[in-house]
Design an enzyme around this catalytic site. Structure first.
Site, PDB file in Angstrom:
ATOM      1  CD  GLU A 345      -6.684  -3.613   9.356  1.00 46.00           C
ATOM      2  OE1 GLU A 345      -6.233  -3.486  11.036  1.00 46.00           O
ATOM      3  OE2 GLU A 345      -7.758  -2.666   9.867  1.00 46.00           O
ATOM      4  NE  ARG A 385      -3.673   1.627   6.424  1.00 47.32           N
ATOM      5  CZ  ARG A 385      -3.723   1.421   7.630  1.00 47.32           C
ATOM      6  NH1 ARG A 385      -3.612   0.376   7.800  1.00 47.32           N
ATOM      7  NH2 ARG A 385      -3.715   2.278   8.581  1.00 47.32           N
TER       8      ARG A 385
END
Length: 420
Positions: A345, A385
RNA sequence: GGAGGUGUGGCAGAGCGGCCGAAUGCAUCCGCCUUGAAAGCGGAAGACGGGCAACCGUCCGGGGGUUCAAAUCCCUCCACCUCCGCCA
């Protein structure tokens, strides 16, 4: 909080929603009976109060003996009112507790099931085939001198890190690119507080089942936000907004803090799952009837950002059992991470319908000038991320990383090379 | 951290323990006037809850208390302002 009108008129829908989430449908009946009790208690208290009010006016005019007699009677009425009000306060509290305990109604279009029952909506791009063995983002980051987990752990513990040199610049470039896109799209860029009051944290729905995920400063009665969504939702709490010109959109730039309780052993390598990271988050306030369309717009803006970093990804429609407390529907974009041979994700956009706004008392005026509860939505534009996907997907055999075209003006580099 | 002050409707700003959901001004909306507008005149207009409705109740920063009765008195918390101290 859900709309109590829906609950009264169509409790079966609410029960079905609970079942889809894998939660107890009986909580619906608890809420229903709390609602009924509160209404009957209120009407009783109102009547008593009304009597007392009328009576009190006579006392003011009376004199002498007559006044004394009235005072005695007044005391009686006051005692009755006091008791009724105590009962009302208690019934209010019971209702509110039950009301807040219930998660949002799921969107009927969301796939029913648990974490693995998501539906893949589309794939964008194709995973690259490597003619060498790709390094994972941590090895790359260390070799490039842009990521230091060891010292992160020394200073702050596990799941903390330093972005160093070009690594820090890379994150700033990424977030700046997101901020620029958001601004160009009409979002108001915001740098919000990352410590918030309990009622704001509760209002966004994060203090329920997932309260253990949140850092709390007991001495000051404040919470560290896990996303700027929290502060951006609180921004217009207790307000009546003018939405006649369309949705109000904010892009929040903030650090995010997560305890990651219960994720021991999961994603312990690198910066996939960390206690602190930075994020640009989109947040929209809109009319409920516009929320579904707005959700698609947020998703489109996420895809626009993902296109700029040129990584393969897929879009999933999250299953009902995996929705957050506040979300009615959620789309995640997951980027391909070569060394994990998995999609992870990078963005998540939720339609919270009127659930958060009802808790935070955020309203707008409809065409008749009547206040109505607004809808809120949020979505990710970039996070720390993302660096994982950028490094791994764009690495070269010589250990360098090619900077995606769109990011170059923000970073000022075409290639990130190992420190000499 | 210490001392003091303030917190009333979209904004500004009155308010004696009962006649205060609350004066007044500005802003808003609707009439009248005007060719049109401005000005002027008249009127309307808060939020929430309960009720089919008439209507009733609640709300003067939040919470609690005193009283037959609280915007008004007391306590407490919060926010803002001023001064002193401390830190940068």
């Amino acid at each position: 909080m859900i709309d109590l009108k829906v609950l009264r008129e169509d409790p079966d829908t609410v029960r079905a929603s609970q079942r889809a989430r894998g939660e107890d449908p009986a909580t619906v009946d608890t809420l229903l009976s709390a609602d009924e009790r509160r209404r009957s208690v209120i009407s009783r208290a109102d009547t008593l109060r009304s009597e007392q009010k009328q009576f009190g006016k006579q006392v003011g005019k009376a004199r002498g003996e007559e006044r004394d007699a009235l005072l005695a009677k007044g005391k009686e009425l006051a005692a009755g009112v006091k008791a009724a009000e105590a009962e009302q306060a208690e019934a209010d509290q019971v209702l509110e507790d039950a009301h807040r305990a219930l998660p949002n109604l799921v969107d009927p279009a969301a796939p029913v099931g648990g974490e693995d029952d998501f539906v893949v909506l589309e794939h964008v791009g194709t995973p690259r085939t490597f003619d060498f063995t790709p390094l994972d983002h941590l090895d790359l980051g260390v070799k490039l001198g842009i990521l230091d987990m060891e010292r992160g752990a020394k200073v702050s513990g596990s799941r903390f890190y330093f972005l160093t040199g070009v690594g820090a610049q890379l994150q700033l470039a990424l977030l700046n690119m997101a901020a620029a896109q958001a601004t160009a799209a009409g979002f108001t860029l915001m740098i919000p507080p990352v410590l918030v009051r309990p009622e704001i944290m509760a209002g966004t729905g994060f203090l329920g089942a997932h309260a253990g995920e949140i850092y709390r400063l007991r001495d000051d009665d404040l919470y560290l936000v896990g996303t700027s969504e929290v502060a951006l939702a609180g921004y217009h709490a207790d307000e009546i907004l003018d939405l006649s010109a369309g949705p109000r959109r904010y892009a929040g730039w903030s650090s995010c803090f997560r305890r990651e309780a219960g994720s021991y052993g999961k994603d312990t390598r690198g910066i996939i799952r960390v206690h602190q990271f930075d994020k640009i988050e989109m947040f929209s306030y809109c009319k409920p009837e516009d929320a579904t369309a707005e959700h698609q717009r947020l998703l489109a803006w996420e895809k626009e950002m993902l296109a700029k970093i040129e990584v393969p990804y897929r879009v999933i429609d999250t299953a009902t059992g995996d929705l957050g407390t506040s979300a009615a529907r959620k789309f995640d974009c997951e980027a391909w991470v070569p060394t994990q041979e998995a999609y992870r994700e990078l963005t998540s956009t939720s339609n919270c319908t009127t659930f958060q706004a009802r808790r935070l008392s955020i309203r707008y005026r409809d065409d008749n000038g009547k206040p109505q509860v607004a809808a809120t939505l949020n979505g990710t534009l970039a996070t720390t991320r993302w660096i994982v996907a950028i490094l791994e997907n764009h690495q070269q055999a010589d250990g360098s990383v090619t900077v995606p075209e769109a990011l170059r003006p923000f970073l000022g580099l075409d290639t990130i090379r190992p420190a000499v």
